[in-house]
Motif scaffolding. Structure first.
Motif, PDB file in Angstrom:
ATOM      1  N   ILE A  59       0.871  -1.384   0.048  1.00 44.06           N
ATOM      2  CA  ILE A  59      -0.066   0.044   0.101  1.00 44.06           C
ATOM      3  C   ILE A  59       0.955   1.140  -0.067  1.00 44.06           C
ATOM      4  O   ILE A  59       0.410   2.139  -0.208  1.00 44.06           O
ATOM      5  CB  ILE A  59      -1.095   0.144   1.147  1.00 44.06           C
ATOM      6  CG1 ILE A  59      -0.387   0.213   2.564  1.00 44.06           C
ATOM      7  CG2 ILE A  59      -1.759  -1.292   1.320  1.00 44.06           C
ATOM      8  CD1 ILE A  59      -1.051   0.474   3.782  1.00 44.06           C
ATOM      9  N   PHE A 109      -8.703  -0.436  -7.871  1.00 44.83           N
ATOM     10  CA  PHE A 109      -7.481  -0.804  -7.102  1.00 44.83           C
ATOM     11  C   PHE A 109      -7.077  -2.334  -6.797  1.00 44.83           C
ATOM     12  O   PHE A 109      -5.933  -2.860  -6.751  1.00 44.83           O
ATOM     13  CB  PHE A 109      -7.746  -0.304  -5.528  1.00 44.83           C
ATOM     14  CG  PHE A 109      -7.932   1.044  -5.464  1.00 44.83           C
ATOM     15  CD1 PHE A 109      -6.527   1.812  -5.399  1.00 44.83           C
ATOM     16  CD2 PHE A 109      -8.874   2.037  -5.505  1.00 44.83           C
ATOM     17  CE1 PHE A 109      -6.628   3.287  -5.474  1.00 44.83           C
ATOM     18  CE2 PHE A 109      -9.035   3.127  -5.445  1.00 44.83           C
ATOM     19  CZ  PHE A 109      -7.671   3.985  -5.542  1.00 44.83           C
ATOM     20  N   HIS A 138      -4.366   2.674 -12.951  1.00 45.13           N
ATOM     21  CA  HIS A 138      -3.273   2.781 -12.169  1.00 45.13           C
ATOM     22  C   HIS A 138      -2.206   3.499 -12.529  1.00 45.13           C
ATOM     23  O   HIS A 138      -1.785   4.036 -11.540  1.00 45.13           O
ATOM     24  CB  HIS A 138      -2.976   1.281 -11.817  1.00 45.13           C
ATOM     25  CG  HIS A 138      -1.972   0.709 -12.700  1.00 45.13           C
ATOM     26  ND1 HIS A 138      -2.586  -0.044 -13.859  1.00 45.13           N
ATOM     27  CD2 HIS A 138      -0.680   0.575 -12.922  1.00 45.13           C
ATOM     28  CE1 HIS A 138      -1.593  -0.459 -14.707  1.00 45.13           C
ATOM     29  NE2 HIS A 138      -0.506   0.055 -13.791  1.00 45.13           N
ATOM     30  N   PHE A 197      -0.046   4.223  -8.851  1.00 45.58           N
ATOM     31  CA  PHE A 197      -0.030   3.201  -7.984  1.00 45.58           C
ATOM     32  C   PHE A 197       0.311   1.852  -8.533  1.00 45.58           C
ATOM     33  O   PHE A 197      -0.109   1.790  -9.907  1.00 45.58           O
ATOM     34  CB  PHE A 197      -0.908   3.222  -6.859  1.00 45.58           C
ATOM     35  CG  PHE A 197      -2.602   2.667  -7.552  1.00 45.58           C
ATOM     36  CD1 PHE A 197      -2.763   1.249  -7.252  1.00 45.58           C
ATOM     37  CD2 PHE A 197      -3.193   3.545  -8.263  1.00 45.58           C
ATOM     38  CE1 PHE A 197      -4.107   0.804  -7.840  1.00 45.58           C
ATOM     39  CE2 PHE A 197      -4.484   3.175  -8.724  1.00 45.58           C
ATOM     40  CZ  PHE A 197      -4.815   1.905  -8.581  1.00 45.58           C
ATOM     41  N   ASP A 204       0.236   9.003  -1.633  1.00 44.02           N
ATOM     42  CA  ASP A 204       0.916   7.778  -1.899  1.00 44.02           C
ATOM     43  C   ASP A 204       0.610   6.531  -1.318  1.00 44.02           C
ATOM     44  O   ASP A 204       0.829   5.361  -1.546  1.00 44.02           O
ATOM     45  CB  ASP A 204       2.491   8.064  -1.659  1.00 44.02           C
ATOM     46  CG  ASP A 204       2.813   9.076  -2.692  1.00 44.02           C
ATOM     47  OD1 ASP A 204       2.635   9.204  -3.845  1.00 44.02           O
ATOM     48  OD2 ASP A 204       4.090   9.746  -2.309  1.00 44.02           O
ATOM     49  N   ILE A 222      -1.917   4.085  -0.457  1.00 39.08           N
ATOM     50  CA  ILE A 222      -3.327   3.543  -1.295  1.00 39.08           C
ATOM     51  C   ILE A 222      -4.668   3.732  -0.472  1.00 39.08           C
ATOM     52  O   ILE A 222      -5.484   3.707  -0.891  1.00 39.08           O
ATOM     53  CB  ILE A 222      -2.946   2.171  -1.939  1.00 39.08           C
ATOM     54  CG1 ILE A 222      -1.848   2.329  -2.868  1.00 39.08           C
ATOM     55  CG2 ILE A 222      -4.170   1.540  -2.340  1.00 39.08           C
ATOM     56  CD1 ILE A 222      -1.486   1.170  -3.598  1.00 39.08           C
ATOM     57  N   LYS A 238      -5.581   7.063  -0.733  1.00 32.94           N
ATOM     58  CA  LYS A 238      -5.702   7.191  -2.118  1.00 32.94           C
ATOM     59  C   LYS A 238      -7.356   6.643  -2.596  1.00 32.94           C
ATOM     60  O   LYS A 238      -8.012   7.317  -3.109  1.00 32.94           O
ATOM     61  CB  LYS A 238      -4.922   6.539  -3.237  1.00 32.94           C
ATOM     62  CG  LYS A 238      -4.909   6.863  -4.662  1.00 32.94           C
ATOM     63  CD  LYS A 238      -4.070   6.211  -5.402  1.00 32.94           C
ATOM     64  CE  LYS A 238      -2.507   6.622  -5.153  1.00 32.94           C
ATOM     65  NZ  LYS A 238      -2.188   8.019  -5.922  1.00 32.94           N
ATOM     66  N   ALA A 239      -7.480   5.367  -1.843  1.00 33.96           N
ATOM     67  CA  ALA A 239      -8.581   4.781  -2.125  1.00 33.96           C
ATOM     68  C   ALA A 239      -9.809   5.617  -1.625  1.00 33.96           C
ATOM     69  O   ALA A 239     -11.084   5.766  -2.333  1.00 33.96           O
ATOM     70  CB  ALA A 239      -8.650   3.586  -1.585  1.00 33.96           C
TER      71      ALA A 239
END
Length: 777
Positions: free
Chosen positions: A401, A605, A611, A616, A692, A694, A697-698
């Motif tokens: 992650i 994801f 991506h 990511f 950065d 995840i 970010k999600a």
């Protein structure tokens, strides 16, 4: 109540501004230090079997879980070359004699720590500290590691992972703030077309965030809080602070445009938009409150921090903002900015009541002309967006992650690509026996138990004192351990010392499959469900077990949290709308937009769509807490817009009694502002999508997408069509004695004037009688 709050805010405006300034000044020294008291862990359930196993092994065997892996890599030398080992020892020279190091387990002690290409190997450095303080001494460890020619090294492990999460999360927050503030300001200028009006929402959101961070700094001294509180606090503080201010400032300007005085406009704004803001903040807080029911500390922390910032944003919107509005008055429109108009012919917030020609009015008329077609079409679209979630794979967070450039992720990638990961993530059994493990009877029982485990086709190998050498028979093991002090083999001696203490023993089961593979997790369940017999008690831990427990704990608690959120939200909306149907419909509408965002989680994801654009690496799974975080945050945030829209519809329905007309006028008067507010929340969420980590970010991507769907398809199409289909059933309330329609704002004002006349001894005057009889201006 909100009328009274508005009166107090105008009467004591300078005092209120002074109190908020003082609170901000007092909070300012502590807010930047909030991250220093936050923890980067908190992804486990203290009551899970895997955690109980670790606690047992730690207390009985003094198992040290604070291990740092130093991976040495050389393109020039192979592990068998004496110079490879010589250079490794040179690099570790100052580490081996450091007082903070308990032991160093080299690849020469355990050949399984050698890479498959035999050009790399890792060394386990066990630190004399716990997981919380380990990150603080990592810089000293790295200073003691020496660089040697012809060889590179990478430092990884749990302690490095948590340190990287802390650092990357803080960097993500700074980046998001730098992006969010200017973009939100530009969006506000486009909406208000006035510099002064655009500044006020930023002040409200800023005060809410700063004071909340200072409070978190204080709370962090007495309880464990997750580092992810930083991101959620800023995201909600900015997003909702701007949201609430946007609705209140827009309503204030609308009242001024109707010819009301400054104080009157302020009071009426808080009595209408302020009431909606309060109930909206309550619904958002309810969603976040659901997170506090989880046993995972990370979720509880996020829920607590989110509730604090939401309540402070509401408090600032209901006190600080009206105080500033009453001070500024008509100067709210000062320093106009010439920008293109956004939502149609004129700004929705400034359209006079009864304007039947706006974009939103025409849209609602179109929707209500074909309600069934639009309802079915939008419903099918949202369901289609959510269908990919049926193929979701959940997993606990690991170093994947994090971005590829941080040390723990570099070490993780190297272990994954060049080593046998199954060897580094075994299933761990904490075994307890009746009496001493090394008694003859227990040796026989344990030998039979390990043989049963080895017979499972998913098991590669079992490492224990009774399976150390496949050439040994049961009789040989009994003879060997009859007098443990006589064991001369160095490997068996080390194994005895590290894995046995009294009635407790550690057993490692190496699966044929990787830690996250469903077959490894099924193996964990099989071992747990297999009765060892003969008085043996087993607790199962390890990567696969911890992953399984994490997901199981989350989705055991999730239904309870959902039911609590639904029940409390329904009650709050019932009190707001005085209807049995509207709260249920609002809950269902919100759930649809959230399900659509769940589908995006899987596509983006897990499967890796976009991506490269989002920067990511695809995970191949969805981090298990992401859907829960999205639900609890989005449910309240989506309800935010539902409350504002239905409040305007309800206000018009009370005036006209016409459901169809009230929907059209309510959407016309709130559609532009809701869209403007949604744009700002999408902008702020998109800034957090640059994170950065995840997990963050999600959350940013999911919120941005869900808010977009909610403000367009749901509020613009689905809500009007369902309101049209339900008709007067929207306002169904069978209970007698429950007040359906509260007094109008003008009646509040007249009642107050009548009370004032009564206090002055004129309660029987003709003017007072006219006021009391007429009831309206």
């Amino acid at each position: 109540m909100f009328y009274a709050i508005g009166k107090l805010a105008t009467r004591y405006r300078w005092w209120i501004v002074g109190v908020w300034l003082l609170a901000g000044l007092l909070a300012l020294p502590f807010a930047p230090r909030a991250s220093s008291v936050l923890r980067s862990g908190g992804f486990f359930d203290p009551n899970a079997e895997s955690q109980k196993a670790i606690d047992l092994l730690t207390s009985k065997l003094h198992l040290n879980l604070t291990t740092v892996q130093v991976i040495y890599d050389s393109k020039q030398y192979r592990v068998e070359d004496p110079i490879f080992t010589q250079k490794v020892e040179q690099s570790l020279a100052q580490v081996r004699n450091w007082s903070m190091v308990g032991s160093v387990v080299s690849y020469t002690d355990n050949p399984r720590q050698i890479s498959q290409d035999r050009h790399a190997a890792y060394v386990n450095v066990e630190l004399k500290t716990d997981a919380d303080t380990a990150p603080k001494i990592l810089p000293q460890l790295e200073q003691r590691l020496r660089h040697v020619d012809g060889m590179t090294y990478h430092v990884g492990g749990g302690a490095v992972f948590y340190e990287d999460i802390q650092q990357v999360s803080e960097n993500d927050l700074r980046r998001a703030e730098l992006l969010a503030f200017p973009f939100a300001t530009i969006a506000l200028l486009l909406v208000f077309r006035s510099v002064v009006a655009a500044i006020l929402p930023g002040l409200v959101g800023g005060f809410a965030v700063v004071v909340t961070l200072a409070m978190l700094f204080g709370l962090g001294q007495v309880t464990d809080l997750s580092i992810f509180v930083l991101n959620i606090t800023t995201l909600f503080g900015l997003g909702l602070g701007v949201d609430y201010s946007l609705f209140i400032v827009s309503r204030f300007r609308e009242e001024l445009a109707r010819g009301r005085g400054v104080n009157e406009a302020t009071v009426l704004t808080i009595a209408t938009a302020g009431r909606a803001v309060a109930f909206s903040g309550l619904t958002v807080s309810i969603g976040l409150f659901g997170l506090t029911f989880f046993r995972i500390n990370m979720l509880r922390s996020v829920g607590l921090g989110g509730m604090l910032v939401v309540l402070l944003a509401v408090a600032a919107a209901l006190t600080l903002l009206p105080a500033l509005l009453s001070i500024l008055g008509t100067r709210i429109n000062a320093f106009p900015v010439r920008v293109p108009r956004l939502w149609g012919r004129r700004q929705a917030a400034q359209e006079p009541v009864g304007d039947h020609h706006g974009f939103w009015y025409r849209l609602s008329q179109f929707v209500m002309r074909y309600p069934v077609r639009i309802f079915v079409s939008v419903l099918c679209l949202l369901v289609a967006f959510g269908l990919p979630f049926l193929g979701v794979r959940f997993s606990a967070p690991d170093a994947s992650i994090l971005p590829p450039y941080v040390p723990s992720r570099e070490a993780y990638d190297m272990l994954q690509q060049r080593f046998n990961l199954r060897e580094t993530t075994p299933i761990i059994l904490a075994v307890q026996t009746k009496g001493d493990v090394l008694s003859d009877q227990n040796i026989r029982n344990l030998y039979a138990y390990t043989k049963r485990i080895e017979a499972d086709p998913r098991v590669q190998r079992v490492d224990s004192i009774v399976s150390a050498d496949p050439r040994f028979t049961l009789d040989q093991y009994e003879l060997l351990y009859h007098n443990p002090k006589l064991v001369t083999d160095p490997y068996l001696g080390a194994l005895l010392k590290s894995t046995v203490s009294g009635n407790t023993m550690l057993v490692q089961v190496v699966s044929k499959y990787e830690m996250n593979d469903i077959r490894s997790q099924e193996l964990v369940v099989t071992i747990r469900n297999t009765n060892p017999g003969n008085g043996i008690h087993v607790l199962v831990d390890g990567g696969s077990a911890a992953d399984y427990d994490y997901v199981t704990t989350l989705y055991t608690d999730f239904p309870k949290a959902v039911l609590i959120i639904f029940a409390i939200t329904y009650l709050v909306l019932f009190l707001l709308f005085r209807s049995l149907v509207l709260p249920l419909k609002a809950i269902l509408m919100n759930t649809l937009s959230i399900l659509a965002s769940y589908g995006a989680l899987v596509i983006i994801f897990q499967d890796g769509f976009l991506h490269q654009f989002l920067n990511f690496s695809p995970l191949g799974f969805v981090e298990a807490s992401s859907p829960i975080l999205l639900f609890c945050t989005l449910f309240g945030l989506s309800m935010d817009y539902e409350v504002f829209l239905l409040s305007r519809i309800q206000e018009t329905f009370w005036q006209t009694g016409d459901n169809t007309r009230s929907v059209a006028l309510g959407l016309q008067r709130s559609g532009g502002i809701i869209t403007s507010a949604a744009v700002i929340v999408i902008v702020v969420s998109a800034c957090f999508a640059t994170a950065d980590v995840i997990l963050v970010k999600a959350l940013g991507v999911g919120m941005a997408l869900a808010v977009f769907l909610d403000a367009t398809f749901v509020r613009g199409l689905l809500v009007p069509s369902t309101m049209r289909l339900l008709g007067d059933w929207n306002w169904w309330l069978p209970f007698k004695g429950v007040q359906r329609k509260p007094p109008t704002l003008d009646e509040y004002m007249l009642d107050e004037d009548a009370a004032a006349l009564s206090l002055n001894g004129h309660s029987e005057s003709k003017d007072a009688q006219d006021i009391n009889v007429g009831g309206k201006l």
